[in-house]
Design a protein around this motif. Structure first.
Motif, mmCIF file in Angstrom:
data_model
loop_
_atom_site.group_PDB
_atom_site.id
_atom_site.type_symbol
_atom_site.label_atom_id
_atom_site.label_comp_id
_atom_site.label_asym_id
_atom_site.label_seq_id
_atom_site.Cartn_x
_atom_site.Cartn_y
_atom_site.Cartn_z
ATOM 1 N N TRP A 262 1.065 -4.109 4.116
ATOM 2 C CA TRP A 262 0.813 -5.520 3.837
ATOM 3 C C TRP A 262 -0.679 -5.838 3.713
ATOM 4 C CZ3 TRP A 262 2.973 -3.294 8.063
ATOM 5 C CH2 TRP A 262 2.236 -3.297 9.245
ATOM 6 N N GLU A 263 -1.537 -4.906 4.146
ATOM 7 C CA GLU A 263 -2.977 -5.114 4.027
ATOM 8 C C GLU A 263 -3.551 -4.482 2.759
ATOM 9 O OE1 GLU A 263 -4.769 -3.643 7.570
ATOM 10 O OE2 GLU A 263 -3.992 -5.251 8.848
ATOM 11 N N LEU A 264 -2.746 -3.701 2.046
ATOM 12 C CA LEU A 264 -3.211 -3.071 0.817
ATOM 13 C C LEU A 264 -3.314 -4.099 -0.305
ATOM 14 C CD1 LEU A 264 -0.993 0.163 0.809
ATOM 15 C CD2 LEU A 264 -3.369 -0.044 1.575
ATOM 16 N N ASP A 265 -4.077 -3.745 -1.328
ATOM 17 C CA ASP A 265 -4.114 -4.584 -2.525
ATOM 18 C C ASP A 265 -2.711 -4.648 -3.126
ATOM 19 O OD1 ASP A 265 -6.127 -5.805 -4.663
ATOM 20 O OD2 ASP A 265 -4.550 -4.708 -5.744
ATOM 21 N N ILE A 272 9.276 -5.374 -4.965
ATOM 22 C CA ILE A 272 10.402 -5.439 -4.033
ATOM 23 C C ILE A 272 9.933 -5.288 -2.593
ATOM 24 C CG2 ILE A 272 10.926 -2.967 -4.124
ATOM 25 C CD1 ILE A 272 13.470 -5.864 -3.942
ATOM 26 N N GLU A 273 8.820 -4.568 -2.386
ATOM 27 C CA GLU A 273 8.296 -4.417 -1.034
ATOM 28 C C GLU A 273 7.761 -5.745 -0.506
ATOM 29 O OE1 GLU A 273 6.846 0.222 -0.923
ATOM 30 O OE2 GLU A 273 5.553 -1.219 -1.960
ATOM 31 N N ASP A 274 7.125 -6.518 -1.371
ATOM 32 C CA ASP A 274 6.654 -7.840 -0.954
ATOM 33 C C ASP A 274 7.827 -8.780 -0.686
ATOM 34 O OD1 ASP A 274 3.950 -7.248 -1.021
ATOM 35 O OD2 ASP A 274 3.749 -7.773 -3.135
ATOM 36 N N PHE A 281 8.049 3.292 4.950
ATOM 37 C CA PHE A 281 7.646 3.394 6.350
ATOM 38 C C PHE A 281 8.451 2.463 7.256
ATOM 39 C CE2 PHE A 281 4.769 6.182 4.785
ATOM 40 C CZ PHE A 281 3.561 6.354 5.447
ATOM 41 N N GLY A 282 9.301 1.631 6.646
ATOM 42 C CA GLY A 282 10.138 0.740 7.432
ATOM 43 C C GLY A 282 9.726 -0.708 7.296
ATOM 44 N N PRO A 283 10.486 -1.613 7.906
ATOM 45 C CA PRO A 283 10.161 -3.042 7.863
ATOM 46 C C PRO A 283 8.749 -3.306 8.387
ATOM 47 C CG PRO A 283 12.382 -2.714 8.708
ATOM 48 C CD PRO A 283 11.756 -1.359 8.621
ATOM 49 N N TRP A 284 8.065 -4.252 7.750
ATOM 50 C CA TRP A 284 6.693 -4.560 8.146
ATOM 51 C C TRP A 284 6.626 -5.177 9.539
ATOM 52 C CZ3 TRP A 284 4.621 -7.185 3.024
ATOM 53 C CH2 TRP A 284 4.592 -6.211 2.014
ATOM 54 N N GLU A 285 7.641 -5.951 9.897
ATOM 55 C CA GLU A 285 7.646 -6.568 11.224
ATOM 56 C C GLU A 285 8.172 -5.552 12.236
ATOM 57 O OE1 GLU A 285 9.443 -10.428 13.663
ATOM 58 O OE2 GLU A 285 9.720 -10.259 11.497
ATOM 59 N N LYS A 286 7.303 -5.114 13.099
ATOM 60 C CA LYS A 286 7.654 -4.068 14.063
ATOM 61 C C LYS A 286 8.376 -4.676 15.260
ATOM 62 C CE LYS A 286 5.458 -0.422 16.834
ATOM 63 N NZ LYS A 286 4.161 0.238 17.142
ATOM 64 N N PRO A 287 9.532 -4.132 15.645
ATOM 65 C CA PRO A 287 10.245 -4.665 16.810
ATOM 66 C C PRO A 287 9.514 -4.332 18.106
ATOM 67 C CG PRO A 287 11.316 -2.671 16.035
ATOM 68 C CD PRO A 287 10.247 -2.998 15.027
ATOM 69 N N PRO A 303 -3.706 2.925 12.294
ATOM 70 C CA PRO A 303 -2.258 2.904 12.489
ATOM 71 C C PRO A 303 -1.661 4.313 12.553
ATOM 72 C CG PRO A 303 -2.769 2.465 10.198
ATOM 73 C CD PRO A 303 -4.089 2.529 10.913
ATOM 74 N N TRP A 304 -0.575 4.388 13.289
ATOM 75 C CA TRP A 304 0.183 5.628 13.416
ATOM 76 C C TRP A 304 1.281 5.637 12.361
ATOM 77 C CZ3 TRP A 304 4.870 5.690 17.053
ATOM 78 C CH2 TRP A 304 5.519 6.940 17.023
ATOM 79 N N GLY A 305 1.466 6.784 11.709
ATOM 80 C CA GLY A 305 2.492 6.906 10.681
ATOM 81 C C GLY A 305 3.817 7.368 11.243
ATOM 82 N N LEU A 306 3.883 8.648 11.614
ATOM 83 C CA LEU A 306 5.136 9.202 12.120
ATOM 84 C C LEU A 306 4.865 10.448 12.938
ATOM 85 C CD1 LEU A 306 5.900 12.001 10.339
ATOM 86 C CD2 LEU A 306 6.284 10.285 8.578
ATOM 87 N N ASP A 307 5.837 10.811 13.760
ATOM 88 C CA ASP A 307 5.878 12.093 14.460
ATOM 89 C C ASP A 307 7.175 12.776 14.077
ATOM 90 O OD1 ASP A 307 3.519 11.538 15.712
ATOM 91 O OD2 ASP A 307 4.326 11.530 17.754
#
Length: 422
Positions: A262-265, A272-274, A281-287, A303-307
Motif C-alpha cells: 500500500w506504500e508503493l507507487d 484489483i489489489e487496490d 502477501f495477503g490482506p493489507w490489514e494485518k490481524p 517489514p518482514w515477508g515470510l518464513d
C-alpha cells in the motif's frame, strides 16, 4: 554488494561446510531405483504430516489419506475418547479397502459412529476394535479381539497430525522435529480456520517442486508477468536475496524481508489489489494475533515477508508476515510424478472486505503455483535426458543442496542398517 549481512564465512553455503559448493547431481530425481529406495529409507521411517485437527473437529470425524510412497491408505479419526488415531484402511476379513465413497482411489472424509466394510459388513469402532462379524458362527476359532484395524503410529504437534509407518519409530515426533520447529509452538494455528485447499498432479519428481519453493532466486524472472511492469522491472533489477537461512537436522528455513504494498507507487500494483486491499502477501490489514513465537522472523526484518520452514521429507509450513500461513505437501507417486497440495489458512473473516481480501490472496497463490508446476515439468523432461550430470547452485539455493544431501544420507543410513541386519 550484499543487501543483508552474511555469515563470517562469506556465504550461507560456506557457513554449512558439510554442504560443499560444487555442482550437484539430480540423479535422485530421474532414477527409478533411487525412488524405490526413498520409499523405504525415507517415507517408511520419517514422520509425515497428513493433516490438521480441524479436519476432524468432532468425535467420529475422520478423513482418509492415500500415501502412494508406502503403498497404503490410512484412516485418521477422532475417537470417542477424543484421541486422534490412525489405522491402515483395510478390512481384516478379505482385505477390502474399508472407507471409500464412489471411487476407491479417491480420498474422503465424514463423521460416523463406526466403520462398516462394504463387502461383508464387518464393523469396527472408532478405536479400531472389531465389533461385528456377519454370520460369525461360520468362522473357525474367531477371536474378535485379535482382528482389530492395524494401527499406524500417530502423534499431534500444535494441531498438526503426523504418522510414522515404521514398526517402531526411531525418534519421537518432538525429537524428529527438533528445536527449530518446536520453537514455533504458540503460533495461533487454532485461530486460522478459514481454509483454501489446492491439489495438482505434477509430472515431476517430488523434490523438484520442493526445490522451487525453498529458493526465491527464480521469483523475479518466472513470475514477472504476475505483477505490473514497473514492479517486475524493479524486482528484476534488484534480484533476490534472503536475510537468513538456517539448517537444523533434516529441516531447513529461509526467511525473507517484505514489502508494504500500500506504500508503493500505484503503478506497481494491480487495480484489483487496490480494490480488495490484498495480494500475494495477503490482506493489507494485518490481524492482531498477539505475541509471535521467538522462532519467527529471525533476522528481525521490518517489514518482514515470510518464513518458510521445510520439514523433511515432504512438508512445508510457510508463515506470512501479514498474519496468515500456508502449508505445502509433496506426495510422490513415482520417480517422476507427484501430488502437490497447497493449503492456505487465515483467521475467520469478520467483514465482507476481509473475506474478499483472503479470496484474492488465495487466487494469487494458485496462479503462482501453476507457473511453478508447469516449469517443473519442463525441467523433469530435460533432466531425464542426462545430457548434463551436474548443475550449478548459487548461495540463494543453499536449501536445495541440503535437501538432496539429506535424501542421500537417509538412504545410506538405511542401507548400512540393512547390511548389519543380514
Amino acid at each position: 554488494m550484499a543487501r543483508f549481512p552474511k555469515p563470517p564465512e562469506g556465504s550461507w553455503t560456506e557457513h554449512y561446510p558439510e554442504l560443499g559448493t560444487a555442482p550437484v547431481s539430480y540423479e535422485d530425481s530421474v532414477n527409478p531405483e533411487i525412488y524405490e529406495l526413498e520409499r523405504t529409507a525415507i517415507f517408511k521411517r520419517a514422520w509425515l504430516n497428513v493433516g490438521r485437527v480441524e479436519q476432524i473437529p468432532r468425535k467420529g470425524s475422520y478423513f482418509t489419506k492415500e500415501v502412494a510412497a508406502v503403498n497404503t491408505s490410512i484412516i485418521v479419526v477422532r475417537t470417542r475418547g477424543d484421541e486422534v488415531k490412525a489405522f491402515h484402511n483395510v478390512c481384516r476379513h478379505r482385505g477390502n479397502k474399508l472407507v471409500w465413497d464412489d471411487m476407491p482411489q479417491e480420498e474422503t472424509s465424514g463423521t460416523c459412529r463406526q466403520f462398516t466394510c462394504k463387502y461383508h459388513a464387518w464393523r469396527y469402532n472408532l478405536d479400531g476394535d472389531l465389533t461385528f462379524v456377519q454370520q460369525e458362527g461360520e468362522f473357525f476359532d474367531l477371536d474378535r479381539s485379535r482382528y482389530g484395524l492395524v494401527p499406524v503410529h500417530c502423534e499431534v504437534w500444535e494441531g498438526f497430525i503426523f504418522v510414522n509407518f515404521a514398526k517402531e519409530p526411531e525418534q519421537s515426533l518432538t525429537d524428529f522435529l527438533g528445536p527449530m520447529i518446536t520453537d514455533l509452538a504458540g503460533y495461533p494455528f487454532d485461530k486460522m480456520t478459514s481454509r483454501w485447499h489446492y491439489r495438482s498432479e505434477v509430472k515431476a519428481n517430488w523434490k523438484l517442486y520442493m526445490d522451487a519453493f525453498q529458493e526465491f532466486y527464480h521469483a523475479p524472472v518466472l513470475h514477472a508477468n504476475q505483477t505490473p511492469t514497473a514492479f517486475s522491472k524493479a524486482a528484476a533489477e534488484a534480484g533476490f536475496e534472503a536475510p537468513h537461512y538456517r539448517i537444523q537436522g533434516p529441516h531447513r528455513l529461509v526467511s525473507t524481508s517484505g514489502i508494504r504494498a500500500w506504500e508503493l507507487d500505484a503503478s506497481m500494483r494491480k487495480p484489483i489489489e487496490d480494490i480488495c486491499q490484498s495480494g500475494l502477501f495477503g490482506p493489507w490489514e494485518k490481524p492482531d494475533l498477539g505475541p509471535m513465537p521467538t522462532g519467527l522472523n529471525p533476522a528481525r526484518c521490518d517489514p518482514w515477508g515470510l518464513d518458510s520452514f521445510q520439514l523433511f521429507p515432504n512438508f512445508t509450513i510457510l508463515f506470512w508476515g501479514q498474519g496468515w500461513y500456508l502449508t505445502y505437501h509433496y506426495w510422490p507417486t513415482s520417480y517422476n510424478t507427484h501430488i502437490f497440495e497447497g493449503t492456505l489458512y487465515f483467521p475467520q473473516a469478520r467483514t465482507p472486505r476481509e473475506r474478499v481480501g483472503q479470496e484474492l490472496a488465495a487466487a494469487s497463490f494458485k496462479e503462482y503455483g501453476l507457473q511453478d508446476a508447469n516449469t517443473l515439468e519442463a525441467t523433469q523432461s530435460m533432466l531425464e535426458t542426462r545430457i548434463l550430470d551436474k548443475y550449478l547452485l548459487c548461495d540463494q539455493e543453499i536449501l536445495i543442496r541440503h535437501l538432496h544431501k539429506e535424501t542421500a544420507e537417509w538412504i545410506a543410513d538405511y542401507q548400512r542398517t540393512a547390511e548389519k541386519a543380514v
